[in-house]
Motif scaffolding. Sequence first.
Motif, PDB file in Angstrom:
ATOM      1  N   UNK A 136      28.148 112.178 -13.697  1.00 16.35           N
ATOM      2  CA  UNK A 136      26.854 111.497 -13.779  1.00 16.35           C
ATOM      3  C   UNK A 136      26.790 110.601 -15.005  1.00 16.35           C
ATOM      4  N   UNK A 137      26.196 109.434 -14.842  1.00  9.15           N
ATOM      5  CA  UNK A 137      25.981 108.492 -15.936  1.00  9.15           C
ATOM      6  C   UNK A 137      24.510 108.095 -15.995  1.00  9.15           C
ATOM      7  N   UNK A 138      24.029 107.846 -17.191  1.00 10.39           N
ATOM      8  CA  UNK A 138      22.695 107.303 -17.352  1.00 10.39           C
ATOM      9  C   UNK A 138      22.749 105.774 -17.222  1.00 10.39           C
ATOM     10  N   UNK A 139      21.698 105.205 -16.637  1.00  6.47           N
ATOM     11  CA  UNK A 139      21.545 103.757 -16.553  1.00  6.47           C
ATOM     12  C   UNK A 139      20.399 103.367 -17.484  1.00  6.47           C
TER      13      UNK A 139
ATOM     14  N   UNK B 277      25.924 108.392  -9.917  1.00  7.28           N
ATOM     15  CA  UNK B 277      26.891 109.472  -9.732  1.00  7.28           C
ATOM     16  C   UNK B 277      28.118 108.974  -8.984  1.00  7.28           C
ATOM     17  N   UNK B 278      29.233 109.694  -9.217  1.00 11.33           N
ATOM     18  CA  UNK B 278      30.420 109.508  -8.400  1.00 11.33           C
ATOM     19  C   UNK B 278      31.047 110.873  -8.168  1.00 11.33           C
TER      20      UNK B 278
ATOM     21  N   UNK C 179      30.636 104.325  -7.937  1.00 11.71           N
ATOM     22  CA  UNK C 179      29.372 104.767  -8.527  1.00 11.71           C
ATOM     23  C   UNK C 179      28.228 104.473  -7.559  1.00 11.71           C
ATOM     24  N   UNK C 180      27.337 105.437  -7.410  1.00 14.48           N
ATOM     25  CA  UNK C 180      26.175 105.290  -6.540  1.00 14.48           C
ATOM     26  C   UNK C 180      24.906 105.578  -7.342  1.00 14.48           C
TER      27      UNK C 180
END
Length: 208
Positions: free
Chosen positions: A90-93, A79-80, A64-65
């Motif tokens: 995509x993930x939300x932080x 994202x990865x 994950x970046x």
Amino acid sequence: LKGTVEVDTENSVAATCEKAGKTVYKATASYTKAEGEEPYTFETSDDELKVDEIPATGHEWSEWETVKAPTETEEGEEQRTCSKCGKVETNKIAQLSTPSVQYRTHVQDHGWEDVWKTNGEMSGTSGESRRLEAIEIKLVDSPYEGSIEYSTHIQDIGWQEWKRNGEFAGTTGKSLRIEAIQIQLTGEAVAFYNVYYRTHIQNFGWMG
């Protein structure tokens, strides 16, 4: 009689990261009915084809970046990427928590305040000629490593050692006033926040 088995490229499907595939085999055979006659060739029908199922290969994800750092008012994003198919996930932080400074004081004849004060609210008394004898301060809900530290200068004693995050600073039961205070942040919190404070002094009023 001659026969061959070969892959049916038209009906075979390659497996992907998410979808299964299949390899279809087609058989053909030929034979000569009699000398001088044209060979007769036949192929397997659709329901006779041999099929090998190929499971989905699965993604090969990168680490994950973070592409957008979260703040106290907005979510971030990370994202990865799959090295085989290029798909991006995509993930939300979650947005950062909003820190606060909370504190309470021990006042002559009153003792400890019942309620912790927050972010600039007055703690203690004004216009009552009462000593401020002790204090507790804490940093709450900080998303960063670090703490808040404070040291008090006590009547007839001088400067005390640094205390942190709610520890007791000052004295009680000795009728000694706090004459000065120092407050500072430590750790990562230093890079993101500042702490401001002022005091009300006998015969002078509010400083700063």
